[in-house]
Design an enzyme around this catalytic site. Structure first.
Site, PDB file in Angstrom:
ATOM      1  N   TYR A 287     -16.793  44.285  34.581  1.00 53.42           N
ATOM      2  CA  TYR A 287     -15.917  45.001  33.668  1.00 53.42           C
ATOM      3  C   TYR A 287     -16.100  46.519  33.723  1.00 53.42           C
ATOM      4  CZ  TYR A 287     -15.297  40.391  31.552  1.00 53.42           C
ATOM      5  OH  TYR A 287     -15.025  39.077  31.345  1.00 53.42           O
TER       6      TYR A 287
ATOM      7  N   ARG B 260     -42.041  49.687  43.576  1.00 55.78           N
ATOM      8  CA  ARG B 260     -41.275  49.202  42.434  1.00 55.78           C
ATOM      9  C   ARG B 260     -41.464  50.035  41.175  1.00 55.78           C
ATOM     10  NH1 ARG B 260     -42.051  42.989  41.227  1.00 55.78           N
ATOM     11  NH2 ARG B 260     -41.674  43.012  43.466  1.00 55.78           N
TER      12      ARG B 260
ATOM     13  N   HIS C  65     -31.659  46.562  48.711  1.00 59.32           N
ATOM     14  CA  HIS C  65     -32.548  46.112  47.634  1.00 59.32           C
ATOM     15  C   HIS C  65     -32.362  44.609  47.404  1.00 59.32           C
ATOM     16  CE1 HIS C  65     -35.250  47.323  44.376  1.00 59.32           C
ATOM     17  NE2 HIS C  65     -34.619  46.491  43.579  1.00 59.32           N
TER      18      HIS C  65
END
Length: 853
Positions: free
Chosen positions: A123, A33, A79
């Site tokens: 968007y 990570r 993931h």
């Protein structure tokens, strides 16, 4: 679950279970990570995003795709974490102010330098940036290992082929468990030149120096530009992996367009990772609070062309003074703490510049080797098929007859293999061959292809057989990347700019208290911080542990004073008092390693505040082995940041005492075995900085110096032994002798009763002494209550010790030193408070005011 074990209770050690579980969790965070791989410079989430976009065909030449679609692909396949985490990581790779070279080409609102968030993923749209292709090229040629994804339904790459040195190129930031990484971005052109230099010197790479690399890689290159002040921090980061890079905004001083008589500051570039909106808010807050009084207007005129923060000044204002105030009080000047930590073979490692570049080269060697082997295997297979086709064309009639007489394809294949010595793959290729390949022109094409494939195989085998050819290919790639993507530096490095601006104009000259603990923690505290402190008792009892921290030095100084720090290795370091971190009186302090460039196992044994180097005073240094050296103070007026040699020492000697002397004073030195000598400092001629000094006292081989001080007329010498005995002896009983004599008896010692001498200090009426035992017991008493005796006595018991305990350190608190700035009672409180601040209540081992060992 095994049914036979249902209901069984297993007894486990909770300590062992917690330890192993926590370590498993920590390593999971570190590897999976928080930390980037040193080879491709990517964390797993970034690698998965780039690979998913590549796999989806969202290349730089393809249309943008909705970010939500990309995030969904990454979540569903590779993931299985929060969509916010994936989207945030992708957004950062598309922000020009976060990445020096953006890896994602975003379309829509991807946030701003003012801290505005990106629009929702439904968007915005994205695709791979052109430069990101360099990270993924040849990934389909078995260049990297693939591992199963989280549900074993697909495979994903362990790392990317990475033609780019991405670890240094874009840097990385991450917080793991117990460690963190903070790698700054760099300029691509400089990195390519450094890699090319290492490849050219690969046979002699161990002898490539940091200076040679720094001639090519000047320093970090931040995407927001700005200035980098000094190169000491850069050098430290490149040499050790850790360093502090001072970043400063770029500003221009110009006249007001509507009023040429007044001036303004136009800030055009800000430090990396600084929020512009919060920066302007902080400026306005300083103006409103009256901290900065010469600003008349403040506004943000930034647009698509770049940053422009306008600071209008009042009439007759010095612009540089205001700019310095802004640098001091705002994030216009900030520090980037470099921590070049990355995963090497799945283990976190701190990397130097050279090692980071080497790892990239080694990774590319492996990638090109695997790519070449992949191409070779493919070429050999094709050569094998073409050889079969050529056999068929050479025996065309027989081949056709064999196929015609065979009842089915399997029989035909078997007959061809048996009659012409073909492999199964060759026989299958012959059966699949189209009739048009029998034409003369097509036959010629097969022969030409066989010849070309054979030549290509020889080329590939030549590469695998010669490492220099592989390095040559890496060099070609690097030069191509440099030509394609290289650009000019965004950040400017100014090594001497810190000397051009006098920060002392902004620093109030106030009395401060500087403390250093035995474990190497230092802090600066305004003396005024103690004025309202309630008085405590006169003694403390520590926790009785030997590993507690203790106050080693405590002294008053002016905030503009230069502090000279002397180490036991004979080096001197210098810093302004105001540069020492200012902390609350209850704070532990910051590590000396963050303030001074100390070597491992190097300890500060003396610290002296110097108000002016123009005074004709001397520094007198005394070592444990009885060497003495006198140097003019002004020799240390310009101490370089890395320190200077103050005295040359033998390997078994240590610098332990440094005293300020006026030139005509007497010195007294006392040994552990009870010898004492007094002589004039004029017996020690002033020497150069590199001198080793001269002998001060003639010692036996088993003896060493226990204390040294400057003689004060009509005062006493306080001697304390390791078993708690002590006495005061008038200094008049020590006649002046020549240097390097055996001296006179300072105390009658009995090994079983008194032990050796541990401290000898000159005291005046009203002084106090603090004795700290090895077990943490502390006694504080006035020196006046210790009886005054002659030289040939054993003294009296000053401190009762338990069996096996001994005096570890002695501190003399001189009345009138701190009381000059804070009053008698408050001076006492300063010492008690600082003692209590030491870890777990451990007491000080200090010399107040004098500040020497």
């Amino acid at each position: 679950m095994d049914e036979n074990n249902i209901g069984t209770v297993n007894h486990i050690d909770i300590n062992q279970e917690m330890r192993s579980s926590y370590l498993d969790y920590a390593m999971s965070v570190i590897v999976a990570r928080a930390l980037p791989d040193a080879r491709d410079g990517l964390k797993p989430v970034h690698r998965r995003i780039l690979y998913a976009m590549w796999d989806m065909g969202i290349r730089a030449s393809s249309p943008h795709r909705k970010s939500a679609r990309i995030v969904g692909e990454v979540l569903g396949k590779y993931h299985p974490h929060s969509d916010t985490a994936v989207y945030d990581a992708m957004v950062r790779m598309a922000q020009y102010f976060s990445m020096r070279y953006m890896l994602v080409d975003g379309q829509g609102n991807f946030g701003s330098v003012d801290g505005d968030s990106a629009a929702a993923m439904r968007y915005t749209e994205a695709r791979l940036a052109r430069i990101a292709h360099e990270l993924l090229e040849d990934i389909d040629k078995n260049t990297v290992d693939f591992t199963p994804n989280f549900d074993d339904s697909l495979v994903e790459p362990d790392l990317l082929p990475a033609r780019l040195p991405n670890l240094l190129l874009n840097g990385a930031t991450g917080i793991a468990v117990g460690m963190a990484t903070n790698i700054p971005p760099h300029n691509l052109t400089e990195l390519c030149e450094a890699i090319a230099f290492l490849i050219e010197r690969y046979d002699d790479i161990d002898n490539v120096t940091l200076d040679e690399l720094m001639n090519l890689v000047k320093g970090p290159d931040f995407s927001t530009g700005g200035l980098i002040i000094g190169n000491e921090g850069i050098r430290s980061a490149y040499a050790t992996g850790r360093g502090r890079v001072v970043m400063r905004a770029k500003a221009e001083i110009e006249p007001l367009p509507r009023n040429p008589d007044r001036q303004r500051i136009n800030i055009t570039e800000i430090p990396f990772q600084v929020n512009k909106a919060m920066l302007i808010e902080r400026m306005a807050e300083l103006v409103n609070k009256g901290v900065i009084t010469d600003i008349s207007d403040l506004r943000d005129e930034s647009d698509k062309r770049g940053i422009s923060i306008i600071v209008e000044l009042k009439r007759n204002t010095q612009p540089l003074k205001v700019l310095n105030q802004l640098y001091k009080h705002t994030a216009l000047q900030t520090t980037f703490g470099v921590q070049m930590l990355a995963l090497v073979d799945k283990q976190p490692r701190l990397l130097s510049l050279k090692r980071a570049l080497q790892i990239h080269i080694e990774h590319r060697i492996e990638v090109i080797t695997r790519r070449t082997q992949f191409d070779l295997d493919k070429a050999l297979k094709r050569q094998h098929i073409l050889a079969g086709l050529l056999i068929a064309l050479g025996h065309l009639d027989d081949v056709i007859e064999t196929i015609r007489r065979s009842p089915d394809a399997d029989t035909a294949r078997a007959q061809l293999m048996e009659r012409f010595g073909l492999s199964e793959a060759q026989a299958t290729a012959i059966l699949d061959m189209q009739l048009r390949r029998l034409a003369a022109l097509e036959r010629q094409k097969i022969e030409d292809e066989h010849r070309d494939v054979t030549a290509h195989i020889e080329y590939l085998e030549g590469i695998l057989a010669d490492k220099k050819k592989i390095l040559g290919l890496i060099l070609e790639d690097i030069n191509e990347i440099k030509e394609k993507y290289g650009d000019e530096r965004a950040s400017e490095i100014l090594p001497g700019m810190d000397a051009d601006i006098n920060m002392e104009d902004l620093i109030p000259d106030e009395d401060v208290l500087i403390s250093i603990t035995r474990r190497g923690f230092i802090k600066r505290t305004p003396v005024a911080a103690y004025r309202k402190q309630a008085r405590g008792g006169k003694g403390l009892i520590g926790m009785g542990r030997r590993d507690e921290d203790q106050l080693e030095h405590l002294f008053a100084a002016g905030s503009l004073n230069t502090i000279l720090f002397f180490s036991d290795r004979g080096k001197v370091y210098a810093d302004k008092a105001y540069n020492i971190p200012e902390l609350d009186r209850t704070a532990k302090g910051t590590s000396l390693m963050n303030v001074l460039p100390l070597m491992p196992e190097e300890n500060i044994t003396a610290a002296l505040p110097v108000h002016s180097f123009e005074d004709a005073e001397y520094l007198t240094m005394i070592t444990l082995k009885g060497r003495i050296k006198r140097v003019e103070v002004n020799v240390f007026e310009n101490v370089r940041p890395s320190g200077l040699i103050a005295i040359n020492l033998d390997d078994d000697d240590r610098l332990s005492w440094v005293k300020l002397t006026a030139g005509e004073q007497d010195l007294i030195i006392v040994s552990e075995q009870g010898k004492g000598i007094r002589f004039s400092e004029e017996d020690v001629r002033p020497m150069g900085r590199n001198a080793a000094g001269v002998n001060a006292i003639r010692l036996d081989s088993w003896d060493r110096v226990a204390g040294a001080d400057v003689v004060l007329p009509d005062d006493d010498l306080l001697v304390i032994t390791e078993k708690g005995y002590g006495k005061r002896t008038p200094l008049a009983e020590y006649r002046q002798q020549n240097r390097y004599g055996q001296g006179v008896r300072a105390m009658v010692l009995a090994p079983e009763r008194t032990g050796k001498i541990v401290s000898a200090r000159v005291v005046v009426p009203g002084d106090e002494v603090t004795c700290i035992s090895a077990n943490g017991i502390i006694l504080r008493t006035a020196t006046d209550v210790i009886s005054q005796q002659g030289r040939s006595t054993q003294g009296v018991r000053v401190m009762e010790l338990r069996e096996g305990d001994t005096i570890a350190s002695v501190a003399v608190i001189r009345e009138g030193r701190l009381s000059q700035v804070n009053g008698d009672e408050e001076a006492e409180e300063l010492v008690e408070s600082e003692a209590a601040t030491a870890q777990n209540g451990a007491a000080p081992s200090v010399t107040v005011g004098d500040a020497s060992g």
